[in-house]
Design a protein around this motif. Structure first.
Motif, PDB file in Angstrom:
ATOM      1  N   LEU A  13       2.924 -19.385  39.108  1.00 56.45           N
ATOM      2  CA  LEU A  13       3.526 -18.432  40.039  1.00 56.45           C
ATOM      3  C   LEU A  13       2.980 -18.746  41.424  1.00 56.45           C
ATOM      4  O   LEU A  13       1.810 -18.490  41.706  1.00 56.45           O
ATOM      5  N   LEU A  55       6.283 -15.208  43.909  1.00 52.17           N
ATOM      6  CA  LEU A  55       5.808 -13.849  44.107  1.00 52.17           C
ATOM      7  C   LEU A  55       6.713 -13.106  45.081  1.00 52.17           C
ATOM      8  O   LEU A  55       7.003 -11.926  44.897  1.00 52.17           O
ATOM      9  N   LEU A  66       9.731 -12.114  43.340  1.00 55.36           N
ATOM     10  CA  LEU A  66       9.397 -11.026  42.421  1.00 55.36           C
ATOM     11  C   LEU A  66       9.353  -9.690  43.162  1.00 55.36           C
ATOM     12  O   LEU A  66       9.917  -8.696  42.708  1.00 55.36           O
ATOM     13  N   VAL A  67       8.707  -9.694  44.316  1.00 57.18           N
ATOM     14  CA  VAL A  67       8.631  -8.452  45.101  1.00 57.18           C
ATOM     15  C   VAL A  67      10.037  -8.004  45.488  1.00 57.18           C
ATOM     16  O   VAL A  67      10.381  -6.818  45.385  1.00 57.18           O
ATOM     17  N   GLU A 102       4.092  -7.159  55.792  1.00 59.12           N
ATOM     18  CA  GLU A 102       3.698  -6.433  54.574  1.00 59.12           C
ATOM     19  C   GLU A 102       3.736  -7.352  53.374  1.00 59.12           C
ATOM     20  O   GLU A 102       2.849  -7.340  52.523  1.00 59.12           O
ATOM     21  N   GLN A 160       0.805  -9.673  53.398  1.00 63.75           N
ATOM     22  CA  GLN A 160      -0.400  -8.936  53.014  1.00 63.75           C
ATOM     23  C   GLN A 160      -0.447  -8.717  51.506  1.00 63.75           C
ATOM     24  O   GLN A 160      -1.453  -8.964  50.839  1.00 63.75           O
ATOM     25  N   LEU A 161       0.686  -8.309  50.996  1.00 60.02           N
ATOM     26  CA  LEU A 161       0.772  -8.013  49.568  1.00 60.02           C
ATOM     27  C   LEU A 161       0.467  -9.251  48.734  1.00 60.02           C
ATOM     28  O   LEU A 161      -0.348  -9.216  47.806  1.00 60.02           O
ATOM     29  N   ASN A 207      -3.074 -10.262  48.875  1.00 67.62           N
ATOM     30  CA  ASN A 207      -3.897  -9.372  48.048  1.00 67.62           C
ATOM     31  C   ASN A 207      -3.810  -9.744  46.580  1.00 67.62           C
ATOM     32  O   ASN A 207      -4.804  -9.757  45.856  1.00 67.62           O
ATOM     33  N   ILE A 208      -2.589 -10.007  46.155  1.00 65.63           N
ATOM     34  CA  ILE A 208      -2.392 -10.345  44.741  1.00 65.63           C
ATOM     35  C   ILE A 208      -3.131 -11.623  44.392  1.00 65.63           C
ATOM     36  O   ILE A 208      -3.818 -11.703  43.371  1.00 65.63           O
ATOM     37  N   GLU A 247      -6.784 -11.137  44.061  1.00 60.09           N
ATOM     38  CA  GLU A 247      -7.220 -10.484  42.825  1.00 60.09           C
ATOM     39  C   GLU A 247      -7.134 -11.398  41.618  1.00 60.09           C
ATOM     40  O   GLU A 247      -8.059 -11.487  40.818  1.00 60.09           O
ATOM     41  N   SER A 248      -5.991 -12.045  41.489  1.00 59.80           N
ATOM     42  CA  SER A 248      -5.754 -12.683  40.195  1.00 59.80           C
ATOM     43  C   SER A 248      -5.868 -14.205  40.211  1.00 59.80           C
ATOM     44  O   SER A 248      -5.901 -14.814  39.148  1.00 59.80           O
ATOM     45  N   ILE A 303      -7.957 -16.787  40.050  1.00 59.45           N
ATOM     46  CA  ILE A 303      -9.395 -16.970  39.843  1.00 59.45           C
ATOM     47  C   ILE A 303      -9.862 -18.346  40.310  1.00 59.45           C
ATOM     48  O   ILE A 303     -10.928 -18.477  40.899  1.00 59.45           O
ATOM     49  N   LYS A 338      -8.569 -20.119  42.618  1.00 57.87           N
ATOM     50  CA  LYS A 338      -8.309 -20.287  44.052  1.00 57.87           C
ATOM     51  C   LYS A 338      -7.488 -21.534  44.369  1.00 57.87           C
ATOM     52  O   LYS A 338      -7.793 -22.278  45.287  1.00 57.87           O
ATOM     53  N   VAL A 376      -0.842 -18.553  40.666  1.00 58.84           N
ATOM     54  CA  VAL A 376      -1.319 -17.864  39.466  1.00 58.84           C
ATOM     55  C   VAL A 376      -0.781 -18.635  38.268  1.00 58.84           C
ATOM     56  O   VAL A 376       0.432 -18.802  38.132  1.00 58.84           O
ATOM     57  N   VAL A 421      -4.972 -11.046  33.710  1.00 59.69           N
ATOM     58  CA  VAL A 421      -4.670  -9.838  34.477  1.00 59.69           C
ATOM     59  C   VAL A 421      -3.911  -8.828  33.620  1.00 59.69           C
ATOM     60  O   VAL A 421      -4.239  -7.644  33.565  1.00 59.69           O
TER      61      VAL A 421
END
Lengths: 189, 837
Positions: free
Chosen positions: A121, A126, A129-130, A146, A149-150, A153-154, A157-158, A160, A162, A166, A174
């Motif tokens: 992903l 993403l 998806l949004v 926005e 930013q979103l 952020n995702i 978080e997920s 790992i 880097k 995803v 997750v």
């Protein structure tokens, strides 16, 4: 594969029960619904395909923003047109059934969200998806800042390892923590 | 099919290759050993078996020739297939290449295997080895073949001729398997078990159905072929039998599962609602159905073990005072108004505590009625605790770690869509709520706090809480006042009062339960909380209100119980004097005549407080049910009808504007259900009919609410998720269960039962029935053991031990959790380090 489109043989029925998370009644219901979608001359045909356009008119899928992705993921068609055979249809229902495991659900969820089929992903996925989740109307759309930013952020978080995307195992990690994935990733005929 | 699937397939293929090469090597080693052994033995066995050997060898040769031809055919076919595949995947450079590499290695290995096979054949020709050796090899080869076939999953179509050929082979193999060496058998068994596991796990594999089907068929064939051959001599038959039975058992289990799912009621109704309103509204109906199940079992217990035995085997109606309507009430005992209040004939029936007799046994079965009554009372509570706690534990397991906030955004992204939604309007609402949740989350992230006037909000919140407290106190006082007043009315005699005055308590409680939540809703707008927090506050307040109301009701009831007990003392005294006078009167005429002439209806009797409590609860339940239904009809249906039809001739848009259609209030409904259940638990000891009433109520509400929700409610604007709240509801249920068993247990343990009604009459306390049974129905040593076991000296250390165990388990779970967090940190660190390297 042992299925005449008009009626399921006993052996294939028990095989389908063995291979899916569905019960006998559910398989029979699925078969009924599926044959309703077929053209008349196809009804006796083994391995008849229902085109995607027809599948997504099912009331269960009609208002789902991922309906086309779902068809494409479960389709075994060689033309990649998202058409489903009865067995593909059963696979779909099995993955979305009540008793399917988290593992198989998250696997298919990943593939549904992976819009370009490249196994990860990335940002484009993403973003799509949004957009799917916020609907088609323009006033509901997020602004580009926005969105940025979103997504950042995702990923923070997920993602790992880097690498900016995803992958399946990160996704499953997750998802496995989520309290309500299993209960909402369901489609029932 | 996307690349992920291919990758998977590639991986599994590689694994298979590895295991295969490994196996061939092992087998080679085995073969060497066996050859040597065979040579040693040759001298002895050869002479006798020469002819057979020749035959076997020729047979073998032919077969191997055929096989080789076949495999060549297949390899060519496979190559074609691979080319096709390569073309298909051509666009994705690296992966395709990898696949091709895989195919290559596979082909090489295939060739290796074939070489091995040829070697074996050659060896046979040269040595003319004994039959035994051949058999082993043959078996081995079969294994290889099986494996190879699995690799060739996609090319499963064989000509019928070949199939026949193979079956021939197989038959022989099965026969010959009998004389395999133990290690080989062990290996075979392992392979069979592996296949079995594969069959079991197939449904969890993300493969296309075709692939799964082929694998299934192959594995089943393999298992069937070799399973029967496993085991030796006598054991073999047993083994085969066992296999057969397990198969039958599996089939039976599957059928039973099917049967069970077919038996679950209202499945289609709930699914329809699910697809219309999403999972949160459906969760209410699932909860309702679950409640219905529990109440069915409670009903079964009370009905089967208490009501039916008493009705069938106990003394009939009219045989004794407690089973007869008293003379004063006889005239109105059949009036509908009286029956509706559960007085008259309803009061003197199996429905209430007072009707039961204190005979130790009833009927020819010697059914211990009082004991059964007591145990059923305890059993219903115990069963409810068990079910609630078990469900909670299961929910907790399913929901995993729970409040872990580290994936806030990802969860919103990946799991917020509810795939059950099949209604365009709900979908629109869901889109909107997801969008707002995204925006909110971003805002929260951007500016953690931006309270412009924190003092004002604080003041408003304090004010709101103050107002809510006032409401609660007011409602509590109102209920207390009403209950006391109704006692006064009851003392005056109910006939002198209006319908309202008679039903005041229940009506007031129901009305409070209806209007206070609305008031709270208005008050909570002052507070300006985040909607989720606001919802929690709202739920908490309603909970407090209901609880407060229930407890004031109980306290008032306690007062009444005390009053009745005073009355009882007076009545008891009066009865003794009355009896004495009666005896005095009869003795003078005829010394043997007993007071037969007195009809049981004329015998004076005490106020049976247990029946009174039961009646109160039943009335409460009935009025609660009625208010629920009526609010449903007026608040939802009538409103919907008005909005729908007045909209044609109204000055503003009713559907979009002010009244609009009502939403389904999940949390309120769940709370109502929970409190209703609490009342059932509290009252069912004194009114065995309560579970039955509740079953009827739930049954009706299932249909009524399903209908109402489908025909006059609109999907919620903010669609909340069902999960997470599930255990919240369960926790509330548990609290209510605990709180409602408290007063019941208190009355059972500390108040002596009425002297002339109920199964425990004449005893000092209700639980004395246990002692009585222990003393008279069990051998003396048992009661001795029991008395030792119930000794405080033994019970206290036991409780202490349990507390310690709980403490220990809790601390270990805490340490596990900490370790978990630690491991997670480490994992992230390791991965980041790996990345930098």
């Amino acid at each position: 594969m042992g299925t005449t489109a008009s009626q399921l043989s006993k052996e294939s029925l028990s095989e389908y029960q063995e291979l899916t998370f569905l019960t006998k009644q559910e398989i029979l219901l699925a078969h009924k619904r599926f044959t309703e979608l077929l053209e008349k001359h196809e009804k006796d045909q083994i391995d008849a395909r229902v085109p995607m356009g027809k599948i997504i008119t099912l009331p269960e899928l009609k208002s789902n923003p991922f309906k086309e992705r779902i068809c494409r993921v479960f389709s075994t068609s060689e033309q990649k047109d998202g058409s489903l055979t009865f067995e593909d249809f059963l696979d779909l229902l099995s993955a979305f059934s009540d008793s399917a495991t988290l593992e198989i659900k998250s696997h298919y969820a990943f593939r549904i969200f992976d819009f370009d089929d490249d196994g990860t992903l990335d940002c484009a996925d993403l973003e799509k998806l949004v957009n799917c989740l916020t609907g088609e109307t323009n006033d509901a759309k997020l602004s580009s800042t926005e969105m940025k930013q979103l997504i950042s952020n995702i990923l923070e978080e997920s993602d790992i390892d880097k690498d900016g995307t995803v992958n399946l195992s990160e996704f499953q990690h997750v998802i496995s923590r989520s309290p309500d994935f299993v209960s909402s990733f369901k489609i029932v005929l | 099919m996307s690349t992920a699937g291919e990758q998977d397939a590639g991986l599994s293929l590689q694994e298979e290759h590895e295991s295969k090469t490994h196996r061939t090597k092992r087998r080679d080693g085995d073969r060497q050993k066996k050859k040597r052994r065979n040579e040693r033995r040759k001298g002895g066995t050869r002479a006798g078996e020469g002819e057979e050997d020749l035959q076997a060898v020729s047979e073998k040769r032919e077969r191997s020739k055929r096989k080789r031809a076949k495999s060549k055919q297949e390899t060519s076919r496979r190559e074609n297939n691979e080319e096709e595949e390569a073309q298909l995947t051509g666009g994705k450079g690296t992966k395709a290449r990898k696949d091709i590499r895989n195919e290559k290695t596979r082909r090489m290995e295939k060739e290796e295997v074939r070489e091995v096979e040829e070697n074996v054949d050659k060896g046979k020709k040269k040595q003319g080895s004994t039959k035994k050796g051949e058999k082993k090899e043959d078996g081995g080869k079969q294994l290889v073949k099986g494996k190879a076939r699995e690799v060739k999953k996609k090319k499963h179509k064989k000509t019928s001729e070949e199939d026949d050929d193979e079956e021939e082979d197989n038959d022989k193999d099965v026969v010959r398997l009998e004389c395999l060496s133990p290690e080989e058998l062990e290996k075979l068994k392992e392979a069979v078990d592996e296949r079995k596991k594969l069959i079991q796990s197939l449904r969890g594999k993300p493969w296309a159905m075709k692939k799964k089907l082929v694998t299934l068929r192959e594995s089943q064939e393999f298992v069937e072929k070799y399973e029967g051959a496993l085991g030796k001599g006598k054991g073999r038959k047993l083994y085969a039998y066992k296999v057969l039975m397990t198969k039958k058992w599996m089939k039976f289990q599957r059928d039973f599962e099917n049967f069970k799912t077919a038996c679950i009621p209202w499945e289609m109704k709930i699914k329809e609602i699910e697809s219309h309103f999403g999972s949160s509204v459906a969760s209410y109906f699932l909860f309702l159905r679950w409640m219905y199940g529990i109440n069915m079992i409670l009903f079964g217990l009370t009905f089967g073990l208490v009501m039916v035995p008493e009705a069938l085997m106990g003394r009939p109606y009219g045989s004794m005072p407690r089973k007869t309507v008293p003379r004063a009430e006889e005239a109105s005992a059949m009036d509908f108004a009286v029956l509706w209040d559960f007085g008259g004939y309803a009061q003197y029936s199996v429905l209430f505590y007072g009707y039961y007799n204190n005979q130790r046994t009833v009927g020819w079965l010697k059914f211990r009625m009082p004991l059964s009554y007591f145990l059923v009372g305890v059993g219903t509570v115990a069963y409810s605790y068990m079910v609630v706690i078990r469900t909670m534990a299961r929910n907790a397991n399913e929901s995993g770690v729970g409040d872990d906030n580290s994936f806030n955004f990802s969860w919103k992204m990946f799991t917020s869509w509810d795939y059950l939604i099949g209604n365009a309007e709900t979908a629109d609402n869901k889109f909107a709520s997801i969008t707002t949740s995204f925006k909110e989350a971003i805002l929260e992230e951007q500016e953690s706090h931006k309270d412009d006037n924190i003092h004002l909000t604080r003041f408003l919140r304090v004010l709101a809480n103050f107002l809510v407290l006032c409401c609660l106190a007011g409602s509590g006082y109102l209920i207390y006042f009403v209950v006391r007043r109704s006692q006064k009315f009851a003392l005056d005699g109910l006939e002198n009062h209006t319908w309202w005055e008679r039903n005041e308590v229940n009506m007031v409680m129901s009305l409070l339960g209806m209007f206070c939540p609305m008031l709270f809703d208005v008050i909570s707008t002052l507070e300006n909380y985040h909607p989720r927090v606001a919802l929690q506050w709202q739920l908490g307040r309603i909970f407090a209100l209901f609880l407060g109301n229930l407890y004031t009701f109980i306290i008032a009831l306690m007062d009444e119980i005390n009053l009745k007990r005073k009355e009882e003392k007076i009545v008891k005294f009066n009865i003794t004097t009355w009896e004495a006078s009666l005896y005095n009167g009869t003795v003078s005429e005829n010394s043997t005549a007993s007071p037969v002439t007195i009809h049981p209806a004329d015998v004076p009797r005490g106020p049976c407080w247990e029946t009174m409590v039961g009646q109160e609860f039943v009335r409460l339940i009935i009025s609660d049910t009625m208010t629920t239904y009526i609010t449903l009809l007026i608040g939802d249906f009538l409103r919907a009808v008005l909005v729908r039809f007045l909209n044609y001739c109204w000055c503003w848009d009713l559907e979009a504007g002010f009244p609009s259609y009502s939403e389904f209030d999940v949390s309120g409904n769940v709370l109502g259900l929970i409190f209703n259940q609490g009342m059932i638990w509290m009252g069912s000891f004194y009114a065995p009919c309560l579970p039955a009433l509740n079953v009827i109520r739930l049954h009706v509400s299932m249909y009524l609410q399903c209908w109402a929700v489908m025909c006059c409610n609109v999907p919620q604007e903010r669609v909340f998720k069902a999960s997470g709240s599930n255990n919240f509801y369960m926790a509330m249920l548990l609290v209510i269960l605990f709180l409602s068993t408290l007063p019941a247990i208190y009355t059972i343990v500390s108040i002596p039962p009425s002297f002339d009604c109920g199964p425990f009459s004449g005893k000092n306390r209700m639980f004395d029935v246990i002692h009585e049974t222990l003393e008279s129905d069990f051998p003396p040593w048992f009661s001795k053991v029991f008395s030792y076991a119930s000794n405080p000296g033994l019970v206290l250390p036991f409780i202490l031990l349990m507390v310690l165990a709980i403490y220990y388990l809790q601390s270990t779970s805490k340490s596990y959790r900490e370790a978990n967090v630690e491991l997670k940190k480490k994992l992230q660190m390791v991965i980041s380090v790996l990345f930098f390297l």
